[in-house]
Design a protein around this motif. Structure first.
Motif, PDB file in Angstrom:
ATOM      1  N   TYR A   1       0.824  -1.211   0.000  1.00 59.61           N
ATOM      2  CA  TYR A   1       0.000   0.000   0.000  1.00 59.61           C
ATOM      3  C   TYR A   1       0.860   1.264   0.000  1.00 59.61           C
ATOM      4  O   TYR A   1       0.662   2.175  -0.819  1.00 59.61           O
ATOM      5  CB  TYR A   1      -0.913  -0.025   1.226  1.00 59.61           C
ATOM      6  CG  TYR A   1      -1.659   1.250   1.490  1.00 59.61           C
ATOM      7  CD1 TYR A   1      -2.742   1.622   0.700  1.00 59.61           C
ATOM      8  CD2 TYR A   1      -1.297   2.087   2.550  1.00 59.61           C
ATOM      9  CE1 TYR A   1      -3.430   2.801   0.955  1.00 59.61           C
ATOM     10  CE2 TYR A   1      -1.975   3.258   2.805  1.00 59.61           C
ATOM     11  CZ  TYR A   1      -3.045   3.607   2.009  1.00 59.61           C
ATOM     12  OH  TYR A   1      -3.725   4.764   2.255  1.00 59.61           O
ATOM     13  N   LEU A   2       1.831   1.336   0.913  1.00 62.75           N
ATOM     14  CA  LEU A   2       2.655   2.540   0.995  1.00 62.75           C
ATOM     15  C   LEU A   2       3.528   2.708  -0.241  1.00 62.75           C
ATOM     16  O   LEU A   2       3.777   3.835  -0.683  1.00 62.75           O
ATOM     17  CB  LEU A   2       3.515   2.505   2.251  1.00 62.75           C
ATOM     18  CG  LEU A   2       2.766   2.728   3.569  1.00 62.75           C
ATOM     19  CD1 LEU A   2       3.753   2.865   4.723  1.00 62.75           C
ATOM     20  CD2 LEU A   2       1.879   3.963   3.512  1.00 62.75           C
ATOM     21  N   ALA A   3       3.995   1.605  -0.817  1.00 60.33           N
ATOM     22  CA  ALA A   3       4.777   1.707  -2.050  1.00 60.33           C
ATOM     23  C   ALA A   3       3.921   2.288  -3.176  1.00 60.33           C
ATOM     24  O   ALA A   3       4.377   3.150  -3.942  1.00 60.33           O
ATOM     25  CB  ALA A   3       5.319   0.334  -2.445  1.00 60.33           C
ATOM     26  N   MET A   4       2.682   1.825  -3.286  1.00 58.85           N
ATOM     27  CA  MET A   4       1.783   2.354  -4.316  1.00 58.85           C
ATOM     28  C   MET A   4       1.501   3.840  -4.088  1.00 58.85           C
ATOM     29  O   MET A   4       1.482   4.636  -5.039  1.00 58.85           O
ATOM     30  CB  MET A   4       0.461   1.576  -4.298  1.00 58.85           C
ATOM     31  CG  MET A   4       0.590   0.107  -4.659  1.00 58.85           C
ATOM     32  SD  MET A   4       1.065  -0.126  -6.375  1.00 58.85           S
ATOM     33  CE  MET A   4       1.320  -1.901  -6.394  1.00 58.85           C
ATOM     34  N   ILE A   5       1.283   4.211  -2.837  1.00 58.15           N
ATOM     35  CA  ILE A   5       1.033   5.614  -2.521  1.00 58.15           C
ATOM     36  C   ILE A   5       2.239   6.469  -2.895  1.00 58.15           C
ATOM     37  O   ILE A   5       2.096   7.567  -3.471  1.00 58.15           O
ATOM     38  CB  ILE A   5       0.701   5.780  -1.018  1.00 58.15           C
ATOM     39  CG1 ILE A   5      -0.662   5.165  -0.709  1.00 58.15           C
ATOM     40  CG2 ILE A   5       0.739   7.248  -0.613  1.00 58.15           C
ATOM     41  CD1 ILE A   5      -1.835   5.849  -1.385  1.00 58.15           C
TER      42      ILE A   5
ATOM     43  N   VAL B   1      -6.773  -4.186   1.648  1.00 56.80           N
ATOM     44  CA  VAL B   1      -7.799  -3.840   0.654  1.00 56.80           C
ATOM     45  C   VAL B   1      -7.365  -2.605  -0.144  1.00 56.80           C
ATOM     46  O   VAL B   1      -7.489  -2.556  -1.375  1.00 56.80           O
ATOM     47  CB  VAL B   1      -9.158  -3.591   1.339  1.00 56.80           C
ATOM     48  CG1 VAL B   1     -10.171  -3.018   0.350  1.00 56.80           C
ATOM     49  CG2 VAL B   1      -9.689  -4.884   1.945  1.00 56.80           C
ATOM     50  N   ALA B   2      -6.839  -1.594   0.555  1.00 56.77           N
ATOM     51  CA  ALA B   2      -6.427  -0.365  -0.120  1.00 56.77           C
ATOM     52  C   ALA B   2      -5.231  -0.599  -1.039  1.00 56.77           C
ATOM     53  O   ALA B   2      -5.076   0.103  -2.051  1.00 56.77           O
ATOM     54  CB  ALA B   2      -6.094   0.702   0.914  1.00 56.77           C
ATOM     55  N   ALA B   3      -4.371  -1.574  -0.717  1.00 56.02           N
ATOM     56  CA  ALA B   3      -3.234  -1.887  -1.585  1.00 56.02           C
ATOM     57  C   ALA B   3      -3.711  -2.380  -2.945  1.00 56.02           C
ATOM     58  O   ALA B   3      -3.170  -2.001  -3.988  1.00 56.02           O
ATOM     59  CB  ALA B   3      -2.347  -2.938  -0.922  1.00 56.02           C
ATOM     60  N   VAL B   4      -4.734  -3.230  -2.934  1.00 56.88           N
ATOM     61  CA  VAL B   4      -5.306  -3.725  -4.196  1.00 56.88           C
ATOM     62  C   VAL B   4      -5.909  -2.565  -4.997  1.00 56.88           C
ATOM     63  O   VAL B   4      -5.706  -2.453  -6.208  1.00 56.88           O
ATOM     64  CB  VAL B   4      -6.377  -4.797  -3.913  1.00 56.88           C
ATOM     65  CG1 VAL B   4      -7.031  -5.255  -5.216  1.00 56.88           C
ATOM     66  CG2 VAL B   4      -5.750  -5.991  -3.181  1.00 56.88           C
ATOM     67  N   LEU B   5      -6.632  -1.693  -4.314  1.00 54.92           N
ATOM     68  CA  LEU B   5      -7.230  -0.540  -4.978  1.00 54.92           C
ATOM     69  C   LEU B   5      -6.163   0.369  -5.573  1.00 54.92           C
ATOM     70  O   LEU B   5      -6.298   0.849  -6.713  1.00 54.92           O
ATOM     71  CB  LEU B   5      -8.087   0.240  -3.974  1.00 54.92           C
ATOM     72  CG  LEU B   5      -8.673   1.564  -4.468  1.00 54.92           C
ATOM     73  CD1 LEU B   5      -9.619   1.331  -5.641  1.00 54.92           C
ATOM     74  CD2 LEU B   5      -9.379   2.296  -3.330  1.00 54.92           C
TER      75      LEU B   5
END
Length: 535
Positions: free
Chosen positions: A393-397, A446-450
């Motif tokens: 998640y943090l990597a995607m952000i 869940v937010a990582a997938v999004l």
């Protein structure tokens, strides 16, 4: 290297290694700080008062300034620094830094004035008989902690400047000084005032007492020292930085433009954190400290294995996107994503299998009680489940922020924070602080997938197949590690003291050997299969 060239692996490895070393030492000293905190203050209402007050400057900083700076500074600074005219580059950076420092001073003054309201907000659900003295002590501490808001903001400003100029090591090493000062303060507090007990120590801090000044000013002094170290490094960046209070400078206006959406998701983050801490404070004494303790353990492998890699590539990602080199962006981001998350998988499994022994051996001393230790163990188990999802998640952000996609980041954060609050309210009554931790884990995953789906829509995400394959290589060795740990645990009975610490060491050695052996076998089989295909 031109902007269209692929980023060299040596540069990523060098920067990440420097950050990883500094972060490793910083995290180890931070862990020692946590051990001393539990020894000195316990895992009780006293440590809850300290943690609520000491966390508040971070929360307020993130809400008003920190999140904005972290998500917009580096991309804008990279753009400013890339100007051919060095005078223009220095002028732009000076405007950013001067305006930022001015905003920090104003925010710190406001924070001092509303300290009482902040603490009352955290303790709305606290119905403990000693609530009144807890409230008074926490408010007094927060007034002494409030200057940390300015120091943390300055650290963020000048760390961004150093990272933009390719200097990664010093900011990673700087927190060591803060941790050392905090450890000394806590040891002195325990030796001088440990005889007061929980309620006695809280009562003593309801007025201007030596114990209050020691904890409050001593802890803040540690943050000031960390800030001074970063500032000394920023003086050697190779640019002339001076006073330039120009809120209408194009670089400042660009940060302000990007900050609208950013402020929205930072507000969501802080509302979510407020709900978690308020629910913990209302549930039982020690729950706030248990969650904080578990979260520090939770972030330890991320800070060492993941953050260092991603932070080292963010300036390059920002440059790739600025020059519309999306293929280079995807390759650079893919390498960072694979490397940063891989070691979080065995870390999560290790926490689930030996979390009880780890927390007991490190925190079960001094003023800490068995109840407080058990609360921390439950919270750590709940958080460990979501550790890989947290890293993804943090990597995607960070990837989205490097591309200055503040609107998209806002909506991803909104889903994550909304889901956290809903699950936390639903789970806290039945599962306490463990339920709060589970709410956080599920929400991050869940937010990582999004977030991946959003990046894919912007043509920024690497292909999923190779990324998943690289992570799956760590699954079997991780399971072998867990089996070895459980085997040692079954044959090595220990409940406390030196024997528990010896058991933990034996489990770590057995688990590490099993993990390394199975990882080597995987690579050996893969290499053999490759040679056969060549034949």
């Amino acid at each position: 290297m031109t902007t269209s060239d692929a980023p060299p692996r040596s540069g990523l490895l060098r920067n990440a290694s420097a950050m990883a070393l500094g972060t490793l030492i910083s995290r180890v000293t931070g862990l020692l700080r946590l051990v001393v905190l539990a020894w000195a203050l316990g895992i009780s209402s006293l440590s809850d008062v300290f943690n609520l007050s000491n966390n508040a400057p971070n929360t307020f900083y993130d809400l008003l300034i920190g999140g904005v700076l972290a998500s917009t500074l580096i991309p804008v600074m990279v753009k400013a620094s890339s100007r051919v005219d060095r005078r223009e580059a220095s002028e732009a950076l000076s405007a950013i830094l001067t305006t930022g420092v001015a905003a920090l001073l104003a925010a710190t003054l406001v924070f001092e004035l509303i300290a009482g309201l902040v603490i009352r907000g955290y303790m709305l659900g606290n119905h403990d008989p000693t609530r009144a003295i807890q409230l008074s002590a926490a408010t007094n501490l927060l007034r002494l902690f409030a200057p940390q808001l300015f120091f943390y903001g300055a650290i963020s400003l000048f760390t961004s400047l150093l990272n933009t100029r390719g200097r990664f090591a010093l900011p990673a090493f700087a927190p060591i000084t803060n941790n050392i000062v905090a450890i000394i303060v806590l040891v002195v507090f325990r030796l001088l005032y440990g005889h007061l007990g929980t309620n006695g120590a809280i009562s003593a801090m309801t007025h201007l007492s030596p114990s209050l000044l020691l904890l409050g000013l001593g802890t803040t002094f540690g943050v000031a020292i960390q800030c001074a170290v970063v500032l000394m490094g920023a003086r050697r960046v190779g640019l002339t930085i001076g006073f330039n209070f120009d809120i209408f400078h194009p670089a400042v206006r660009e940060i302000a433009k990007l900050s609208g959406w950013t402020f929205g998701y930072v507000l969501g983050n802080q509302v979510s954190l407020y709900v978690l801490l308020a629910l913990a404070d209302a549930h039982s004494p020690g729950s706030v400290s248990a969650y904080n303790n578990a979260y520090l353990f939770f972030q330890l492998p991320y800070g060492i294995a993941a953050y260092s890699v991603m932070a080292a590539i963010i300036p390059g990602l920002a440059d790739d996107y600025a020059h519309e080199e999306l293929a280079v962006f995807r390759r650079r981001f893919g390498r960072g994503l694979r490397a940063s998350v891989a070691l979080l998988i065995p870390s999560a499994i290790a926490y689930l299998t030996l979390g009880s022994q780890l927390v007991g051996a490190l925190l079960g001393h001094g003023a800490a009680t068995t109840h407080g230790v058990n609360l921390t163990v439950g919270a750590l188990a709940g958080l460990a489940i979501g550790l890989p999802g947290f890293g993804i998640y943090l990597a995607m952000i960070q990837g989205l922020q490097a591309a200055r996609l503040a609107k998209e980041v806002f909506w991803v954060y909104a889903v994550e924070n909304g889901l956290t609050v809903i699950l936390a309210v639903a789970l806290v009554s039945g599962y306490g602080v463990t339920g709060l931790a589970l709410a956080v884990s599920v929400s991050y995953t869940v937010a990582a997938v999004l977030a991946y789906w959003v990046m894919r829509g912007k043509r920024l995400a690497p292909r999923l197949g190779p990324v998943l394959a690289s992570w799956l290589k760590f699954l079997l060795p991780s399971l072998a590690m867990a089996a070895a740990i459980l085997l040692v645990s079954h044959h090595f009975a220990a409940t406390g003291g030196a024997r528990l610490f010896a058991k933990l060491v034996a489990e770590l050695i057995a688990g590490g050997v099993a993990f390394g052996l199975f990882l080597w076998l995987e690579y050996a089989v893969s290499a053999l299969a490759g040679r056969r295909r060549m034949i």
